[in-house]
Design an enzyme around this catalytic site. Structure first.
Site, PDB file in Angstrom:
ATOM      1  N   ASP A 106       0.865  -1.185   0.000  1.00  0.00           N
ATOM      2  CA  ASP A 106       0.000   0.000   0.000  1.00  0.00           C
ATOM      3  C   ASP A 106       0.898   1.232   0.000  1.00  0.00           C
ATOM      4  O   ASP A 106       1.510   1.563   1.024  1.00  0.00           O
ATOM      5  CB  ASP A 106      -0.900   0.002   1.232  1.00  0.00           C
ATOM      6  CG  ASP A 106      -1.984  -1.071   1.179  1.00  0.00           C
ATOM      7  OD1 ASP A 106      -1.795  -2.074   0.464  1.00  0.00           O
ATOM      8  OD2 ASP A 106      -3.012  -0.905   1.857  1.00  0.00           O
ATOM      9  N   LYS A 151      -6.994   3.343  -3.314  1.00  0.00           N
ATOM     10  CA  LYS A 151      -7.413   3.315  -1.907  1.00  0.00           C
ATOM     11  C   LYS A 151      -7.656   4.737  -1.434  1.00  0.00           C
ATOM     12  O   LYS A 151      -6.919   5.653  -1.793  1.00  0.00           O
ATOM     13  CB  LYS A 151      -6.312   2.626  -1.091  1.00  0.00           C
ATOM     14  CG  LYS A 151      -6.538   2.578   0.410  1.00  0.00           C
ATOM     15  CD  LYS A 151      -5.374   1.833   1.071  1.00  0.00           C
ATOM     16  CE  LYS A 151      -5.428   1.930   2.583  1.00  0.00           C
ATOM     17  NZ  LYS A 151      -4.283   1.238   3.228  1.00  0.00           N
ATOM     18  N   LYS A 170     -10.300   0.107  -2.467  1.00  0.00           N
ATOM     19  CA  LYS A 170     -10.181  -0.123  -1.028  1.00  0.00           C
ATOM     20  C   LYS A 170     -10.479   1.159  -0.256  1.00  0.00           C
ATOM     21  O   LYS A 170      -9.655   2.069  -0.217  1.00  0.00           O
ATOM     22  CB  LYS A 170      -8.777  -0.627  -0.676  1.00  0.00           C
ATOM     23  CG  LYS A 170      -8.561  -0.867   0.825  1.00  0.00           C
ATOM     24  CD  LYS A 170      -7.152  -1.383   1.105  1.00  0.00           C
ATOM     25  CE  LYS A 170      -6.877  -1.493   2.595  1.00  0.00           C
ATOM     26  NZ  LYS A 170      -5.506  -1.994   2.888  1.00  0.00           N
TER      27      LYS A 170
END
Length: 309
Positions: free
Chosen positions: A146, A209, A245
């Site tokens: 991430d 995300k 996400k």
């Protein structure tokens, strides 16, 4: 793909309409009883069970991984009739130095380890150090990375710099999946959110995300809707499906329902699977477990009855 500003420059985003659309999710759509239980069980499959605290320890990570392997108490799983389902969370997300502990604790489970990287949460480190951090985490066994973007590139609308940065991060990830954290609470406008989403996808992100969880404003449904529309537009233009996400601030089971409803309505059933949709959360799992126990027994258990995540 190469940067293509025509896919996002001048793209209008109507904030009031976006907020109205998001506000209807909890009123026009509801699921009850057995159907609600089924949606909540599916939400567990989508959770990136996360600990990103300054006092993280190997012991805490091992406890988190034990919860990831068995997210529901045996009595609840048996009551739901899913004891043999092999239910687990989607991944465990930790800091890079915690990756070896998580990999060891999850061995044989099939649960991937995700690591934040690139100077999380601010991302304000020299690029070469951020790339080395990615490479180190992957070498330790992280299957998902991430990354955080440089918000200044978005605020200055320097899309080429943003694209080049993310493209190099994608290369550093190698075979690991890359989730690009846009830190949407810092991006000021929904147009910036849409544009940053498009640039991240063009540069090779496997997921986009919302947040690090450390901003003042984290995952919200209007921002999520804007990013999901970018996903849909990108897929229509390229034929490639990118995951999504939301993360940060999500604590209640009803939020898991609202996000899943949004994904199904906007993108379809395929986006209710872990390869295309994840929640970044920790405490939300506890509330989901509590709601499922109520479904099985008709009573709400005290929080201490559930294993801490």
């Amino acid at each position: 793909m190469a940067l293509d500003p025509s896919m996002f420059q001048g793209h209008p985003v109507n904030r009031s309409a976006t907020e109205r659309r998001a506000a209807t999710l909890g009123t026009r759509r509801s699921v009850k009883k057995l159907y609600q239980a089924a949606w909540l069980v599916n939400a567990i499959r989508l959770i990136d069970l996360t600990t990103l605290a300054g006092d993280d320890t190997a012991a805490r990570v091992r406890r988190l991984c034990a919860k990831a392997r068995r997210p529901l108490a045996d009595r609840i799983a048996e009551g739901l009739g899913i004891a043999d389902m092999g239910l687990t969370v989607g991944a465990v997300c930790v800091y890079p130095t915690m990756v070896p502990h998580a990999v060891e604790a999850l061995e044989g489970s099939g649960i991937p380890v995700a690591s934040v990287a690139t100077g999380f949460p601010a991302g304000l480190m020299p690029l070469d150090l951020r790339l080395r951090e990615i490479e180190w985490a992957v070498a330790q066994g992280a299957a998902e990375i991430d990354i955080v973007i440089t918000r200044e590139h978005v605020l200055r609308q320097d899309w080429q710099a943003l694209h080049d940065e993310i493209r190099q991060m994608r290369a550093a990830c190698g075979d690991a999946h890359m989730k690009a954290i846009l830190a949407t609470g810092d991006l000021q406008t929904l147009r910036n959110v849409y544009a940053a989403s498009m640039v991240a996808m063009q540069a090779g992100a496997d997921f986009i995300k919302t947040s690090t969880g450390k901003e003042g404003v984290n995952a919200t449904l209007p921002v999520g809707l804007t990013m999901i529309r970018a996903l849909r537009d990108y897929g229509a233009a390229t034929g490639h499906r990118i995951g999504f996400k939301p993360a940060g601030g999500m604590k209640q089971a009803k939020e898991a329902l609202a996000w899943q409803i949004l994904m199904k309505e906007e993108l379809g059933r395929d986006w209710l699977e872990p390869d295309l949709f994840r929640f970044g959360a920790s405490s939300m799992l506890g509330d989901i477990e509590r709601q499922l126990e109520h479904h099985v027994t008709g009573r709400y258990a005290a929080s201490h009855r559930h294993a801490a995540s």
